[in-house]
Design a protein around this motif. Structure first.
Motif, short mmCIF file in Angstrom:
data_model
loop_
_atom_site.label_atom_id
_atom_site.label_comp_id
_atom_site.label_asym_id
_atom_site.label_seq_id
_atom_site.Cartn_x
_atom_site.Cartn_y
_atom_site.Cartn_z
N GLN A 740 44.51 8.11 -15.11
CA GLN A 740 43.61 7.85 -13.99
C GLN A 740 43.54 6.37 -13.68
OE1 GLN A 740 42.19 10.24 -12.25
NE2 GLN A 740 42.84 11.94 -13.54
N ALA A 741 44.67 5.68 -13.80
CA ALA A 741 44.66 4.23 -13.58
C ALA A 741 44.22 3.86 -12.18
CB ALA A 741 46.05 3.67 -13.86
N SER A 742 44.60 4.65 -11.19
CA SER A 742 44.20 4.33 -9.80
C SER A 742 42.70 4.37 -9.64
CB SER A 742 44.87 5.31 -8.84
OG SER A 742 44.52 6.65 -9.15
N THR A 743 42.03 5.30 -10.32
CA THR A 743 40.57 5.37 -10.23
C THR A 743 39.94 4.12 -10.82
OG1 THR A 743 40.64 7.78 -10.40
CG2 THR A 743 38.55 6.72 -10.88
N PHE A 744 40.43 3.67 -11.96
CA PHE A 744 39.90 2.46 -12.59
C PHE A 744 40.16 1.25 -11.70
CE2 PHE A 744 39.85 5.32 -16.09
CZ PHE A 744 38.93 4.83 -17.00
N LEU A 745 41.35 1.13 -11.18
CA LEU A 745 41.69 -0.03 -10.36
C LEU A 745 40.84 -0.07 -9.09
CD1 LEU A 745 45.58 0.02 -10.68
CD2 LEU A 745 43.95 -1.26 -12.03
N ASP A 746 40.68 1.06 -8.43
CA ASP A 746 39.88 1.09 -7.21
C ASP A 746 38.42 0.78 -7.49
OD1 ASP A 746 42.17 1.80 -5.89
OD2 ASP A 746 41.72 3.94 -5.83
N THR A 747 37.90 1.28 -8.60
CA THR A 747 36.49 1.01 -8.93
C THR A 747 36.28 -0.47 -9.22
OG1 THR A 747 36.33 3.24 -9.87
CG2 THR A 747 34.59 1.69 -10.43
N TYR A 748 37.19 -1.07 -9.95
CA TYR A 748 37.07 -2.51 -10.23
C TYR A 748 37.20 -3.33 -8.94
CZ TYR A 748 36.78 -2.82 -15.32
OH TYR A 748 36.35 -2.79 -16.61
N LYS A 749 38.11 -2.95 -8.07
CA LYS A 749 38.26 -3.68 -6.81
C LYS A 749 37.00 -3.58 -5.97
CE LYS A 749 43.29 -3.13 -6.47
NZ LYS A 749 44.41 -2.49 -5.70
N GLU A 750 36.45 -2.39 -5.90
CA GLU A 750 35.22 -2.21 -5.11
C GLU A 750 34.08 -3.05 -5.70
OE1 GLU A 750 32.08 1.37 -3.93
OE2 GLU A 750 33.77 1.74 -5.28
#
Length: 1489
Positions: A740-750
């Motif tokens: 779920q790397a995309s979920t982690f990356l998007d959450t950190y970016k947000e």
């Protein structure tokens, strides 16, 4: 690395290590049990244990009475051979029975079954594992349910099905079943939990626990029931008015069958034995059914219950009401001044380090404990009740002990009693009145004041749950769910899960069974026959529950341990518990210490003496570190068990370090959330913030809090998933941070974006300096509040470095060629890239904040936006404007979305999305370093101070433009000249205040887009170099009529040109050709409706917006149709006029009147040919011919419809006058067919790119342009073409070619191509045919459908064919085959004619066969190959042969063959041939007049 091995290839001797010990004292050390296989899972009973080893093998050790009193040591366990090869995935152990679940969901049970706990019909001992089926009778037909998990207690068993429902069997109130007959020997569904998503079940000695997934309020459709309980006949809801609110109490709990009896705790017995069970067997006669009260004994039981209630240490009812009244006033004051320091600030009340586990305490200062327990197995900070006043249990629960519910060590029964239904109901009503007095005071305070724990899962039956109070205004309607909360609103947690594959943190804990020791956690010591939610644990993020014999434990995602008293266990500083196990009189905890290696903690009974560990103090076995990396713990009876792994190549330590880092990080985030964000996000603070700093600042902080909450929730889910990962197979490919790397990356970016926006706007909060300094771990005393906020909110970004480091560490444990290494390396790269990107964003936000502080002012502050970041600025005069004045001031500021040009007190803003930048070639002589900037309305040149500055600004602007267009980190900083953007014009006179959204090219609208003007005009279509060019839809409002003109068609250089459709506000519709905004060429104008009072249609040629040339005008109002020449909107030249009354006129028109030589014919064929001066008005010489041949020649005056004045000669018809008939036929004065519809053919030639139609060179040029014409037509088509239409146009782009003599094949190719072209409207030929058909119908349909126009219609068709032939004829054109119609298929016709000479049906069928053979031979000779007939080709050809044969009485021949033909021939070849002949006959019959 030498001899490098994959981490997955570790030796079995270093993983799945088993350690076993009993109790704790300074001399006790865990003993390692040496086994041949790694142990994956273990479970302990009172005196036995179960081991699940690698390969799905199950072993038993200890005292095994069901195996003929066998006793096996742990070092030599007994293999359960019945489970070998079954694929067991989990095991469980009860006090005296065992369970195992296989991979396919099959459940196996064995051991003690006297109380039905094994789920088998026979009682006694079950020596070997036997399958137990969970049959769901709710389905039709009943189906066996798969099992996910099993839990075993003293005399009962719980199973979690694949549908996440709970099944129970055995004996006792801990089953949660609606039954009074024990034991229950077949698994039954716990209906009270049906419909809920259960995550885990746990069994204590005589109680049960379930971890249930929380369901959002909007997902529940429960409606409040205002009826009565079906058991005790009490009201489910009670309401009373209080001031301006209506207080509704739905906290009804049905106590039927839970009557209190006088029980006192006995001496501590350590564990329940069979002798205790046998001692209580006299509670029920024959050991069956529940105990009941007799009517004679019911009153004393009530009095005893009342005395015990009054002697309870809890306050009485009056005292409770007084206290609640005081607390209500205090709560209202808190709501009015929630941040008054005298009222107690939540942030100020927290007095501990951030590394400590959070201790849940009651903010009202009242004891939050739910119940009491003798012993430190739960490590409660203190006890509430004394041993003498330990609460009561139910007679049903106690009486059922004979069926398996063994009494606890403090239960002492005096005997069994019976009662009638009425006595029981009376006792229930009496008991319910005083039940709340014996409950914990906290429950009322939380319900009345804090409104905590209102569960949001699917609601239970109202008669079995205690719901909180909720408040409503007296005038409002009663909602189906609670919608208001009297607490100061806090930041709401995210309702839905971030990812479905992550574990849920929104959970509830449900308990039922015996509650004498408070193990149910409901604030009392009452038993529960049905599952009941522990409301105070709602929102605590419980992720695991465990049950001992007489106590319960819960572990939260914040690594806290909560006992059945709802108290958080106080651990040493830095310890974070992530796994627990409960035994008979002890608890074992697995926690993170000061390093990544887990630490064991023990609480409960000691080994040396029968004493308890000091309250609040936990002991750790001294040798726990030597055990390696412990992954799970287990407890049962008086023993403890741990599974550990030895670290090889750093893989195990890396996993534990990753899990420990995530748990620590999540606890830190939750600490920040609870101590700062949750309190600051209350309505009071947000309103104050909005008042002081504006609404934008308030929204920014809310956005920051929401993104922090989402990040915190995701980290909590990941920390829990890491714990499960350590328990499981440890396949690194299944790591959540990789899957779920995309979920982690998007959450950190947000989150980083929210923090940056918050920082850029310079939002400062209240005086929380000390708290923020403590949370950010900053030791400097002179750090400003803003810097503390930056340190605090950017702290989570540092955790990305941890991910990068640990993933890299794990990758080194694998060979570079393995999939695991590639996955870990890829994840490491992604998190490292994100860390670098977010670090750059942080610097941009900080520099932007500093810029706004340095350059504050009303002029520039209007550009301050949360998402706007500073890129560079020219305060050092590194960039100036070319040709600027000597004293002018030019300051350029480049943001991430704007280029600002400031001059004195004004500034110009240029959005980057519509900014084009290009360097100007440097000239050695000029020494100018220029940059050309192009915007939609102007262009200017910027001069840099040096080549370096030019390169810096050029790179910065291009990168900023590309980031706006493509997103950050999108490329090398070379934005495309063609882009999609929106812009509002402000300087262009023609486009002032107009807004455009669409495609651009070098500063001009180019491509598809939409332009909107302030006056209401709207254009949607194609642009070219800033002008409308191509197909478009244009709306123009008509203020007079309050409607819009609308044009849909083609444009060129900003003007209407080409084919289009114009709908006027007056109702007229023109569809045809335009040229420079005027109607020119062929077109059709419709006025009014078809049945309206002023409806008319004109189709024909236009010139400069006027009717000029040939056209047809159908005046439906007057019933006239004119077909002739026009000049400037007037009928001028030869033409034909017909009326509905039958009048026909052809001749000359002038100035829209019949003027000149003309020919008039009436309905009765009376004709007049002569001079006309006005409509239907002869004036001059002429000849009047009667239908019977009489003729009058002379001078005529007057109107035809009213009467004529004649001066002339009357003569009878001359039989020898050969020209008379020719003179009376119409058509001689009409427009020649070659002059009709010239504009249509000219438009077709024009579409093919020809300027001089008809010339051979132009014809070849036209066909060469077919592909271009079709492609442009397909691109500009307003309709979306289907796949079949697109394929057809692609095929039509290929023109058939031939050279040399014409063959049948080449002729057929051309014929097929022309047929398809004429059927396709986007092809020029198809458009031509479609337009001609429309014109022909408009001419000869309706009023024009008169017999006078028959010959003209035929001549017009012939003219169409000739002109189309001139168009399609390109050199050399294949011509038709030289075959005359008489010679065509002559042999087949002659053969078919012989059918009349035959007498029998078989002979006639042979004639038909010979006819088909003749046809086939001629076709094969023509095409020089074999032919396979299809009915589409065969039927028309055979029909032609039948018609040419002219067979007399063909119907009789067909009937004869049909009646007398052999039935065996009907479905063969002869039958098909005859069927074809019969079909031809039927076709001839239908077409005959």
């Amino acid at each position: 690395m030498d001899d490098q091995r994959s981490a997955s290839e570790e030796s079995p001797r270093v993983r799945g290590l088993l350690y076993l010990w009993r109790g704790y004292s300074s001399s006790v050390a865990p003993e390692r049990v040496l086994l041949t296989r790694p142990v994956l899972q273990a479970a302990l009973g009172i005196s036995h244990g179960i081991l699940l080893a690698e390969g799905g093998l199950v072993f038993s050790f200890g005292e095994l009475p069901w195996k003929q009193d066998l006793k096996t040591p742990p070092t030599d366990p007994l293999l359960e051979s019945a489970l070998s090869g079954r694929g067991v995935v989990s095991v469980a152990a009860g006090s005296f029975h065992c369970g195992a679940v296989t991979q396919d969901g099959t459940l196996y049970m064995w051991g003690e079954n006297s109380s039905g706990q094994c789920g088998l019909l026979e009682s006694g001992l079950v020596s070997d594992p036997r399958p137990v089926n969970l049959v769901d009778s709710d389905t039709l037909p009943p189906q066996v349910t798969r099992v996910l998990e099993v839990a075993c207690g003293e005399h009962h068993t719980l199973a979690l099905s694949a549908q996440h429902e709970v099944w129970a069997w055995g004996s006792g109130c801990q089953l949660g079943l609606v039954t009074s007959v024990f034991p229950v020997r077949r698994p039954q569904k716990v209906e009270h939990l049906a419909g809920r998503h259960v995550l885990q079940v746990a069994c204590g000695g005589f109680h049960s626990l379930a971890l249930v997934k929380h369901v959002s309020p909007q997902d529940s459709t429960w409606q409040a029931d205002t009826g009565k309980c079906g058991e005790c006949n009490q009201q489910l809801l009670s309401m009373f008015d209080k001031e301006d609110h209506v207080i509704i109490n739905n906290s009804h709990y049905c106590p039927l069958g839970v009557e209190l009896v006088n029980t006192r705790p006995g001496p501590w017995s350590g564990q329940a034995s069979r002798s205790d069970t046998e001692a209580t067997s006299n509670v029920l006669p024959n050991g069956r059914g529940p105990a009941t009260l007799t009517s004679k004994d019911s009153l004393p039981a009530q009095q005893q219950a009342l005395r015990r209630t009054k002697s309870s240490p809890y306050p009485g009812e009056d005292e409770l009401k007084d206290y609640l009244k005081r607390r209500s006033r205090h709560t209202r004051s808190l709501m009015e001044h929630p941040y008054n320091t005298q009222a107690g600030d939540l942030l100020a009340s927290v007095d501990r380090g951030s590394g400590d586990p959070i201790i849940f305490t009651d903010t009202l200062g009242v004891d939050c404990s739910f119940a009491t327990m003798e012993g430190a197995a739960c490590a409660a900070p203190y006890q509430v009740n004394s041993a003498e006043d330990t609460g009561s249990t139910s007679s049903l629960c106690e009486s059922s002990k004979s069926e398996g519910c063994v009494p606890g060590p403090r239960a002492n029964h005096t005997g069994s009693v019976t009662a009638s239904r009425e006595g029981k109901e009376e006792a229930c009503r009496f008991e319910s009145k005083h039940m709340k007095a014996s409950s914990s005071l906290t429950g009322f305070l939380l319900d009345e004041v804090m409104m905590a724990g209102r569960r949001h899962s699917l609601p239970p039956l109202p008669s079995h749950v205690s719901e909180p109070y909720f408040f409503l205004p007296a005038s409002s309607a009663l909602p189906s769910r609670r919608t208001t909360d009297i607490r100061p609103p806090t930041m709401t947690r995210k309702k839905e899960e971030v990812a479905e594959s992550l574990p849920s943190l929104n959970t509830e804990v449900w308990t039922w069974g015996r509650g004498q020791e408070g193990q149910l956690g409901h604030g009392d010591q009452l038993p529960r026959l049905q599952p009941l939610c522990i409301k105070t644990l709602n929102g605590e993020e419980v992720v695991k529950v465990a049950a001992g014999t007489h106590h319960s434990l819960a572990v939260t995602a914040q690594c806290q341990v909560i006992t059945q008293h709802s108290q958080a266990v106080t651990m040493s500083e830095g310890l974070r518990v992530w796994d627990v196990a409960a035994g008979q009189d002890h608890s074992v905890f697995l926690a993170d210490g000061d390093c990544c290696q887990p630490i064991l903690c023990y609480s409960g009974q000691q080994v040396s003496t029968f004493s308890l560990a000091p309250l609040g103090q936990y002991s750790s076995p001294g040798s726990s570190r030597s055990m390696g990396y412990i992954s799970s713990v287990c407890g049962g009876g008086g023993s403890c068990l741990a599974l550990a792994d030895h670290n090889v190549m750093g893989f195990i330590s890396g996993l534990h370090e990753l899990a420990a880092a995530d748990r620590k990080f999540y606890c830190r985030l939750r600490d920040i959330q609870k101590r700062s964000l949750a309190d600051l996000c209350s309505n009071y603070v947000l309103e104050s913030l909005s008042t002081v700093l504006g609404k934008t600042s308030s929204l920014l902080f809310q956005s920051l809090a929401d993104s922090h909450n989402r990040l915190c929730h995701l980290m909590g889910q990941h920390s829990v998933s890491m714990t499960a990962f350590l328990h499981g197979g440890r396949d690194v490919k299944s790591l959540v941070i990789l899957k779920q790397a995309s979920t982690f990356l998007d959450t950190y970016k947000e989150y980083c974006s929210s923090v940056g926006n918050f920082l850029v706007m310079g939002v400062l909060l209240f005086n929380l300096l000390e708290v923020l300094r403590h949370l950010s771990e900053c030791s400097a005393d002179k750090v400003s509040l803003g810097d503390l906020l930056v340190l605090l909110f950017y702290m989570p970004l540092q955790h990305l470095h941890v991910y990068n480091r640990l993933l890299l560490k794990l990758a080194t444990c694998f060979d570079v060629s393995t999939v695991e290494y590639q996955k870990l390396q890829e994840g490491c790269s992604r998190y490292e890239a994100l860390s670098v990107s977010l670090g750059r964003r942080q610097k941009e936000a900080e520099s932007t904040n500093q810029f706004w502080k340095t350059n504050s002012g009303k002029t520039i502050d209007v550009l301050r936006r949360p998402q706007r970041r500073l890129v560079c600025e020219s305060s050092d005069k590194s960039l100036t404007l070319q040709n600027a004045g000597r004293f002018s001031v030019n300051w350029f500021v480049l943001f991430n979305d704007l280029l600002v040009h400031a001059q004195f007190s004004s500034h110009h803003v240029y959005p980057l999305v519509t900014l084009w930048v290009e360097p100007i070639t440097e000239e050695a002589s000029s020494n100018l370093y220029g940059i050309k900037v192009t915007t939609p309305e102007e262009s200017f040149t910027l001069l840099a101070s040096s080549p370096q500055e030019k390169a810096r600004w050029l790179r910065a602007m291009n990168q900023a433009v590309e980031a706006v267009l493509m997103g950050e980190d999108s490329g090398a900083g070379v934005p495309a000249d063609s882009r999609t953007a929106s812009y509002v014009f402000s300087k262009d006179l023609l486009l002032k205040d107009a807004s455009y959204s669409g495609r651009w090219l070098s500063g001009k609208p180019h491509g598809k887009g939409t332009m909107k003007w302030p006056d209401g005009r709207t254009y949607t279509g194609t642009f070219k170099h800033g002008l409308k060019d191509g197909y478009g839809d244009y709306f123009m409002p008509n203020k007079t009529l309050n409607k819009c003109d609308r044009y849909q068609g083609h444009w060129k250089e900003g003007k209407m040109q080409g084919f289009g459709k114009y709908k006027y506000a007056t109702g007229e519709v023109y569809e045809g050709s335009f040229h420079e905004n005027m109607r020119q060429g062929h077109g059709m104008l419709s006025s009014g409706k078809l049945i309206g009072p002023s409806s008319s249609v004109f189709i024909g040629q236009w010139l400069q917006d006027k009717k000029t040339g040939y056209g047809v005008f159908d005046n439906m109002t007057r019933g006239e149709k004119y077909m002739g020449l026009w000049l400037e909107d007037q009928r001028h030249g030869n033409g034909v006029l017909v009326t509905q009354t039958g009048l026909y006129y052809e001749g000359a028109f002038s100035n829209n009147k019949m003027m000149g030589t003309g020919f008039l014919m009436s309905e009765d064929d009376t004709t007049f040919q002569g001079e006309f001066s006005d409509d239907w008005t002869p004036n001059g010489k002429g000849t009047l011919s009667m239908p019977h041949g009489d003729v009058i020649e002379g001078l005529f005056t007057g109107e035809w419809t009213s009467g004529l004045n004649i001066t002339g000669t009357y003569r009878k018809p001359d039989l020898y006058d050969a020209d008379r008939k020719e003179r009376t036929q119409p058509g001689r004065l009409s427009v020649p067919p070659e002059m009709k519809w010239r504009a249509v053919f000219s438009e077709c030639w024009s579409r093919l790119g020809c300027e001089a139609p008809g010339l051979p060179c132009e014809r070849r040029k036209a066909w060469e342009n077919i592909a271009v014409t079709l492609t442009s037509g397909r691109r500009d088509s307003p309709k979306v073409l289907s796949r079949s239409q697109t394929r057809m146009l692609e095929k039509l782009e290929l023109i058939p070619q031939h050279c040399g003599p014409v063959t049948a094949r080449s002729y057929d190719l051309v014929r097929r191509y022309l047929a398809k072209a004429c059927e396709t409207p986007l092809h020029p030929l198809g458009w031509l045919v479609e337009t001609l058909v429309t014109a022909y119908r408009m001419t000869y349909v309706g009023v024009g459908s008169t017999r006078r126009l028959r010959q003209q219609a035929v001549d017009e068709i012939k003219s169409f064919i000739n002109r189309i032939f001139q168009l399609v004829r390109y050199s050399p054109l294949p011509r038709p085959l030289p075959i005359t119609k008489d010679a065509c298929w002559a042999s087949a016709v002659e053969t078919l004619q012989l059918i009349s000479t035959k007498f029998t049906p078989s002979d006639k069928l042979q004639v038909i066969r010979q006819t088909f053979e003749e046809l086939t031979q001629e076709v094969q000779a023509l095409f020089h190959k074999n032919i396979m007939w299809s009915m589409d080709d065969l039927f028309p050809l055979f029909l032609y042969v039948v018609l040419r044969a002219r067979i007399k009485k063909l119907g009789s021949e067909v009937s004869l063959i049909d009646d007398l033909m052999d039935p065996s021939l009907q479905h063969g070849e002869l039958g098909l041939m005859f069927t074809t002949l019969k079909a031809c006959y039927f076709q001839i019959q239908q077409e005959s007049p």
